[in-house]
Design an enzyme around this catalytic site. Structure first.
Site, PDB file in Angstrom:
ATOM      1  N   ASP A   1       4.726  -0.020  -4.307  1.00 43.40           N
ATOM      2  CA  ASP A   1       4.974   1.476  -4.117  1.00 43.40           C
ATOM      3  C   ASP A   1       6.355   1.457  -3.341  1.00 43.40           C
ATOM      4  O   ASP A   1       6.963   0.417  -3.012  1.00 43.40           O
ATOM      5  CB  ASP A   1       3.860   2.124  -3.274  1.00 43.40           C
TER       6      ASP A   1
ATOM      7  N   GLU B   1      -1.589  -6.365  -7.721  1.00 46.52           N
ATOM      8  CA  GLU B   1      -0.349  -5.768  -6.726  1.00 46.52           C
ATOM      9  C   GLU B   1       0.069  -7.271  -5.922  1.00 46.52           C
ATOM     10  O   GLU B   1      -0.617  -7.788  -5.280  1.00 46.52           O
ATOM     11  CB  GLU B   1      -0.825  -4.791  -5.892  1.00 46.52           C
TER      12      GLU B   1
ATOM     13  N   TYR C   1      -2.799   0.965   6.200  1.00 48.55           N
ATOM     14  CA  TYR C   1      -2.678   0.005   7.085  1.00 48.55           C
ATOM     15  C   TYR C   1      -3.259   0.215   8.378  1.00 48.55           C
ATOM     16  O   TYR C   1      -2.426   0.324   9.320  1.00 48.55           O
ATOM     17  CB  TYR C   1      -0.993  -0.573   7.328  1.00 48.55           C
TER      18      TYR C   1
ATOM     19  N   ASP D   1       6.862  -2.463   1.024  1.00 54.26           N
ATOM     20  CA  ASP D   1       5.801  -3.596   1.169  1.00 54.26           C
ATOM     21  C   ASP D   1       5.220  -4.078  -0.154  1.00 54.26           C
ATOM     22  O   ASP D   1       4.861  -5.312   0.100  1.00 54.26           O
ATOM     23  CB  ASP D   1       4.562  -3.046   2.261  1.00 54.26           C
TER      24      ASP D   1
END
Length: 543
Positions: free
Chosen positions: A94, A502, A243, A91
């Protein structure tokens, strides 16, 4: 100089120095103006956007892989559970494969391909768009191992975040987690059904067998999510810190129903969204955001489209669809700052705030995800309004009406902001423009490529040798859109500043359609900078 005294002539050298200084100042001003007026290349942004998804691939990479610093990874995913879960997307920076944001990413890629497929093809990127979608849908089909079983996640966020490794060197847990009748996840099942239904439309002409397969899985997943209702983060504790499904699952079930209606034309899916419009919040929530978690604005725009385009199936359901449309318009008016109770710059709870530099602002962490999703809905609705025979071609807001060109102009301003037309003159798309973030919070990009140095890099060694380095990443994560600046347009390019540096797949996915549309319109500009089109057309706009 005192009154009455004659001024002493300046030495010739001083005059020359002053003239040179003036020339330098003028040159600097001209250079600044060129930077300010530098044309935005939407075609290049589109190409890089699609390239980014190849950097996020998990699994065995194909021979035509275009990101040279990536290698195979996650080749034993699902082995412990006796299923094949190799593939899919990481995603962000990571190596966990989170099902909910991955599915939303594919839904948005597919929606962009459906609405602006001709524009994508005109830019020569249709093949890459199909590859980006199919890499996700192939994985979703694998993860749907039984009608009422879906594998929701591979990897564990807690252990993953303790390590800083290349994906090719992963030593962290690859535990897989699933939803089933005893552990429901209607939000995840619904979003995945929406992604597969939307993708089935994309592949309908080029690969009808594959399109049928995707639709079959979409229908089964929707039935699963509807029959066994519950949030997936109630069933899978490991996902809650990363999430969590804050909006619940009802928005995803409405979202899936409307996508299945669009894919099949079956009235029962439309009736599902109409009959549950109030109970599921579809016509109750007035939104100011659209994201991987909160789908209501997307649901409302899809419903409004049926009315705007005069879909014959909409007529019996007009009352409910008008309520959906009103909520869709609230979101769009909020982006434009035209709801009641807001300030000039869109301030106020009924409008989306803006930074001093004009960026739509929702919240501190990864704000550009909300910018990109807003840009997409604005672009899509502008397109719908332009072709509508029922709306008069206008979006009517409490503080004034907006034409399709107004919606498109705001979408363009947000795209331009991302691409460097902002107070810092910094592109927030990595690899685009003269200046962009070079210390992106991304494990693979921040460590020497495995192909260049195959020596194993351990879990903590990555932190010691690579994470803390102040230098630029050795690999450019081209096409990634980072989290972006704060509400004051401030940004710190630091690998440890994950809130801003990120990048996530769902930041870039909505912009594929936006960049394709803007690129197509830019190529159709007339000599005076006006879009070729008639009044009310989303192309009829002058800069």
């Amino acid at each position: 100089m005192s009154r009455g005294r004659a001024r002493r002539p300046a030495p010739a050298g001083s005059v020359r120095a002053a003239a040179l200084l003036l020339l330098l100042v003028a040159a600097a001003a001209a250079a600044a103006a060129r930077i300010e007026e530098e044309e935005v290349d939407y075609g290049a942004a589109l190409s890089k956007s699609l390239l980014y998804f190849e950097a996020q691939r998990s699994g065995r990479l194909p021979h035509n892989q275009r990101v040279p610093w990536r290698g195979h990874s996650g080749l034993t995913d699902g082995l412990q559970q006796g299923v094949d879960l190799v593939g899919g997307y990481y995603d962000a920076g990571d190596h966990v494969k989170f099902g909910l944001p991955m599915a939303f990413t594919v839904t948005m890629l597919s929606w962009g391909a459906i609405e602006f497929g001709d524009d994508v093809a005109a830019a020569g990127e249709w093949g890459h768009a199909l590859e980006a979608i199919k890499w996700g849908t192939d994985y979703f089909v694998k993860a749907h191992t039984e009608p009422f079983v879906y594998w929701a996640e591979v990897g564990d966020g807690d252990t993953d975040h303790y390590c800083w490794q290349r994906p090719e060197d992963m030593t962290t847990s690859r535990q897989a987690y699933r939803i089933d009748p005893d552990n429901p996840g209607s939000d995840l099942a619904g979003e995945t059904a929406a992604a597969l239904a939307a993708a089935s439309i994309v592949f309908r002409r080029s690969n009808p067998h594959y399109s049928h397969l995707l639709l079959h899985h979409a229908q089964q997943l929707f039935e699963f999510g509807d029959r066994y209702q519950g949030t997936y983060d109630s069933s899978i504790a490991e996902v809650r810190s990363y999430y969590a499904s804050v909006s619940g699952y009802r928005d995803e079930l409405l979202w899936a129903a409307l996508w299945l209606h669009r894919a099949t034309g079956r009235d029962d899916y439309l009736r599902y969204a109409v009959d549950r419009a109030e109970d599921f919040g579809g016509v109750g929530w007035a939104m100011t955001e659209f994201s991987w978690d909160v789908k209501y604005a997307g649901v409302q725009v899809l419903a409004a489209k049926l009315l705007l385009e005069g879909d014959p199936q909409a007529a019996p359901h007009r009352a409910a669809l008008e309520q959906y449309k009103a909520k869709a318009e609230h979101y769009l008016c909020a982006c434009l700052g035209l709801n009641a109770g807001g300030g000039v710059n869109g301030n106020g709870s009924d409008n989306v705030d803006r930074s001093p530099g004009g960026m739509l602002y929702v919240r501190q962490w990864n704000n550009l995800q909300y910018v990109s999703s807003a840009a997409f809905l604005l672009t899509a609705y502008s397109h719908y309004l332009s072709s509508s025979t029922t709306s008069g071609g206008l979006l009517r807001c409490p503080r004034g009406a907006a034409a399709p060109a107004d919606l498109l102009a705001l979408a363009r301003s947000q795209a331009d902001y991302i691409l460097g037309r902002n107070p810092l003159r910094l592109s927030y798309m990595v690899g685009y423009g003269r200046r962009f973030p070079v210390r992106v919070h991304h494990r693979g990009a921040s460590i020497v490529a495995h192909k260049a140095n195959s020596r194993f890099i351990g879990c903590m060694q990555g932190f010691d040798d690579w994470f803390g380095r102040g230098r630029a990443n050795p690999n450019v994560l081209a096409g990634a859109i980072v989290g972006g600046p704060n509400c004051r347009d401030e940004f710190r390019d630091d690998r440890g500043n994950y809130m801003q540096t990120e990048a996530c797949t769902y930041n870039t996915a909505p912009m594929v359609g936006v960049f394709a549309r803007l690129h197509r319109l830019a190529t159709e500009e007339g000599p005076e900078g006006c879009r070729r089109g008639t009044a009310g057309d989303d192309q009829a706009e002058c800069r």
